[in-house]
Design a protein around this motif. Structure first.
Motif, PDB file in Angstrom:
ATOM      1  N   VAL A 538       0.845  -1.210   0.000  1.00  0.00           N
ATOM      2  CA  VAL A 538       0.000   0.000   0.000  1.00  0.00           C
ATOM      3  C   VAL A 538       0.875   1.254   0.000  1.00  0.00           C
ATOM      4  N   LEU A 539       1.910   1.276   0.863  1.00  0.00           N
ATOM      5  CA  LEU A 539       2.798   2.431   0.912  1.00  0.00           C
ATOM      6  C   LEU A 539       3.550   2.615  -0.401  1.00  0.00           C
ATOM      7  N   SER A 540       3.958   1.488  -1.001  1.00  0.00           N
ATOM      8  CA  SER A 540       4.665   1.567  -2.282  1.00  0.00           C
ATOM      9  C   SER A 540       3.776   2.194  -3.348  1.00  0.00           C
ATOM     10  N   ILE A 541       2.515   1.767  -3.392  1.00  0.00           N
ATOM     11  CA  ILE A 541       1.570   2.320  -4.371  1.00  0.00           C
ATOM     12  C   ILE A 541       1.348   3.811  -4.112  1.00  0.00           C
ATOM     13  N   TRP A 542       1.236   4.187  -2.817  1.00  0.00           N
ATOM     14  CA  TRP A 542       1.011   5.595  -2.471  1.00  0.00           C
ATOM     15  C   TRP A 542       2.182   6.460  -2.930  1.00  0.00           C
ATOM     16  N   VAL A 543       3.432   5.972  -2.700  1.00  0.00           N
ATOM     17  CA  VAL A 543       4.611   6.726  -3.129  1.00  0.00           C
ATOM     18  C   VAL A 543       4.636   6.844  -4.647  1.00  0.00           C
ATOM     19  N   LEU A 544       4.319   5.756  -5.339  1.00  0.00           N
ATOM     20  CA  LEU A 544       4.318   5.765  -6.796  1.00  0.00           C
ATOM     21  C   LEU A 544       3.299   6.759  -7.342  1.00  0.00           C
ATOM     22  N   LEU A 548       3.899  10.184  -9.581  1.00  0.00           N
ATOM     23  CA  LEU A 548       3.230  10.398 -10.873  1.00  0.00           C
ATOM     24  C   LEU A 548       2.441  11.703 -10.877  1.00  0.00           C
ATOM     25  N   ARG A 549       1.749  12.007  -9.771  1.00  0.00           N
ATOM     26  CA  ARG A 549       0.947  13.233  -9.696  1.00  0.00           C
ATOM     27  C   ARG A 549       1.814  14.487  -9.730  1.00  0.00           C
ATOM     28  N   SER A 550       3.010  14.372  -9.139  1.00  0.00           N
ATOM     29  CA  SER A 550       3.895  15.541  -9.093  1.00  0.00           C
ATOM     30  C   SER A 550       4.586  15.780 -10.419  1.00  0.00           C
ATOM     31  N   GLY A 551       4.461  14.815 -11.325  1.00  0.00           N
ATOM     32  CA  GLY A 551       5.099  14.971 -12.630  1.00  0.00           C
ATOM     33  C   GLY A 551       6.594  14.737 -12.585  1.00  0.00           C
ATOM     34  N   SER A 552       7.097  14.190 -11.481  1.00  0.00           N
ATOM     35  CA  SER A 552       8.536  13.931 -11.357  1.00  0.00           C
ATOM     36  C   SER A 552       8.950  12.771 -12.244  1.00  0.00           C
TER      37      SER A 552
END
Length: 554
Positions: A538-544, A548-552
């Motif tokens: 769950v934490l891995s998905i949240w970080v991913l 993605l949202r930050s556009g990094s």
């Protein structure tokens, strides 16, 4: 002698040493043997051109060690031209029998003339079989049991040890001047010969092999090995149950007795797949002369040469076969690289390695899995690994030779199957999703531990730098441009790094717990471990998602 006294009887034997110190390998002895070798070589036309038939005859005249190296070379088309390899395969045939008087002399040396008669009531003078190392006679113990008595040829161990030492020194000296991959292969052949020699010339080891094989296959009702009379056996004499069976090569006799030949072939290959993939302990020389059919059972005899595969090697070999069945060159490459004991990173051209495997897979892709020529296929794969400087363990040679030999033994009885198709089926049917998950978690845990060590080392260096900075021992000149954005970015980075460390900690801790017997369990693992993995995912998905949202960019 009373039966209970016989059971306590132990032979007096020479000290067994795994190295070479037990043999006379002095310079004078080597020179004498070299003169004999050179005389026999000149007799057969060396130096000069020599035909495959002359080469085989020369090896036979040179003695058992050269017969053995000829048998080994018969599977190395990368060293010798194919016509020579084909001719050397004839060295598997029986050797000239040892005179019965010499057999009795060996027994008298080991037992003592008087005690030999107290142990053996009778011995048939006609041998059951005669090979380059030993000869087998039927006999009967004073207790009334029919036995097969395997007697080592006099002096064969000393001669073979001397010959192999001469070969090793010769190859070592030539190796100073010849830098070639084929020459390295020849060095490997000599080393393999020494290992094989130590196995095959110590009958105590063969007795242990028979007992281990019997334990491993105790649940398989159609497979057996002769019972060992260990109290009457030693390094030079092996006494075992006499097997009154039909050689597997006698197809007409087997059919006359009501056997289904296709069933025999299928069961033979299926059991061999189990030996290799499930047990990791297999008969390394399963040619037709070493397999009998008795009372509905397949009886393996002569376990002087066996092979062993560890857990990871078994999994990798299964992955290799599965990759062949799936036409997956990338999977085959991965399995070979995991199997390798040595990879010269500076010399391996990975794109070329994969391309060569692609071409091999493509070559056999047009064939049905059941019709693949396993000998040709394995030969090409091993050649590619050698060309790519990928060194595979010696166990690969044993398993390759064994698989090729067992398929040749069973081939006359199989209509639409091969060892590849049976092993592939065995791999697929024995796959356990939970076991696969467990193996994947173990691999992940090992990878995470390696990564963590790198991060900890980096943290150590960072701590030292900060310590020097606070003491005024380190000066840093920086120019801060757009400091607000920079600090926000750094804050985000530190947050993600912190979360990554937490995720790794969860993975490591859960992986350790997964191997424990804690209750209760979910999907075959302790519930606590399952929850840890779930939290990490769950934490891995949240970080991913955050990245993605930050556009990094990754």
């Amino acid at each position: 002698m009373a039966e209970n006294a016989l059971l306590k009887y132990v032979f007096t034997t020479r000290a067994t040493v795994s190295g070479q110190d037990q043999f006379d390998l002095s310079a004078a002895t080597r020179r004498t043997r070299m003169r004999q070798i050179m005389a026999i070589a000149r007799k057969h036309g060396l130096p000069g051109s020599i035909t495959p038939v002359q080469f085989r005859a020369m090896l036979e005249d040179l003695g058992p060690s050269f017969v053995k190296i000829g048998q080994t070379l018969s599977t190395h088309s990368d060293i010798l031209p194919q016509p020579y390899c084909d001719e050397l395969k004839k060295l598997q045939a029986d050797s000239d029998p040892l005179p019965f008087d010499e057999v009795l002399a060996v027994l008298d040396e080991q037992y003592g003339a008087a005690r030999r008669r107290e142990v053996l009531a009778e011995i048939d003078p006609t041998p059951l079989g005669s090979a380059s190392l030993a000869q087998v006679h039927r006999g009967r113990l004073v207790t009334g049991e029919d036995v097969a008595i395997k007697v080592q040829r006099p002096g064969v161990r000393e001669t073979m040890a001397l010959d192999i030492e001469i070969m090793r020194k010769l190859v070592g000296r030539l190796g100073r001047f010849i830098k070639d991959d084929q020459f390295v292969n020849l060095q490997d052949v000599v080393d393999e010969m020494w290992t094989t020699f130590l196995q095959e010339t110590n009958f105590c080891q063969e007795a242990s092999n028979l007992e281990e094989f019997a334990r491993n296959n105790a649940s398989c009702v159609y497979v057996a090995v002769p019972k060992v009379h260990k109290q009457y056996s030693n390094e030079y004499v092996l006494v075992m149950e006499y097997v009154d069976g039909v050689p597997i090569s006698h197809a007409e006799e087997l059919q006359a007795r009501g056997y289904d030949l296709d069933e025999i072939g299928t069961k033979l290959l299926d059991n061999y797949a189990s030996q290799v993939l499930d047990q990791g302990f297999f008969h390394a020389d399963p040619h037709p002369g070493n397999i009998l059919i008795r009372g509905g059972q397949i009886v393996y005899i002569d376990l002087g040469l066996v092979g062993r595969l560890g857990d990871s090697d078994r999994a990798d070999f299964g992955a290799m076969v599965k990759a062949v069945g799936m036409r997956d060159s990338a999977g085959l490459s991965d399995a070979l690289m995991r199997f390798a004991v040595k990879v010269d990173e500076s010399k391996v051209n990975y794109p070329q390695f994969l391309e060569q495997l692609d071409s091999i897979i493509a070559k056999y892709a047009s064939e049905d899995v059941s019709s693949i020529d396993i000998a040709a296929f394995l030969g090409e794969v091993l050649q590619v690994t050698r060309d790519s400087h990928v060194v595979l363990p010696s166990s690969v040679t044993n398993v390759s030779r064994g698989v090729i030999t067992i398929e040749g033994t069973a081939a006359p009885y199989l209509k639409d199957q091969s060892i590849i198709s049976i092993i592939n089926r065995h791999v697929i049917e024995s796959e356990d999703p939970l076991a696969e998950m467990k193996r994947l978690m173990e691999d992940t845990a090992r990878g995470v531990v390696t990564s963590s060590r790198g991060l900890m080392q980096a943290a150590t260096y960072s701590g030292q730098a900060l310590k020097m900075l606070t003491r005024g021992q380190l000066r840093v000149n920086t120019e801060m441009i757009g400091s607000d954005n920079l600090f926000r970015g750094m804050s985000t980075i530190f947050t993600r790094v912190t979360l990554a460390l937490i995720i790794m900690g969860l993975f490591i801790g859960s992986s350790m717990l997964a191997l424990s017997p804690l209750e209760p369990k979910l999907l075959g693992v302790p519930a606590l471990a399952f929850l840890g993995f779930a939290a990490a995912v769950v934490l891995s998905i949240w970080v991913l998602v955050s990245i993605l949202r930050s556009g990094s960019k990754f």
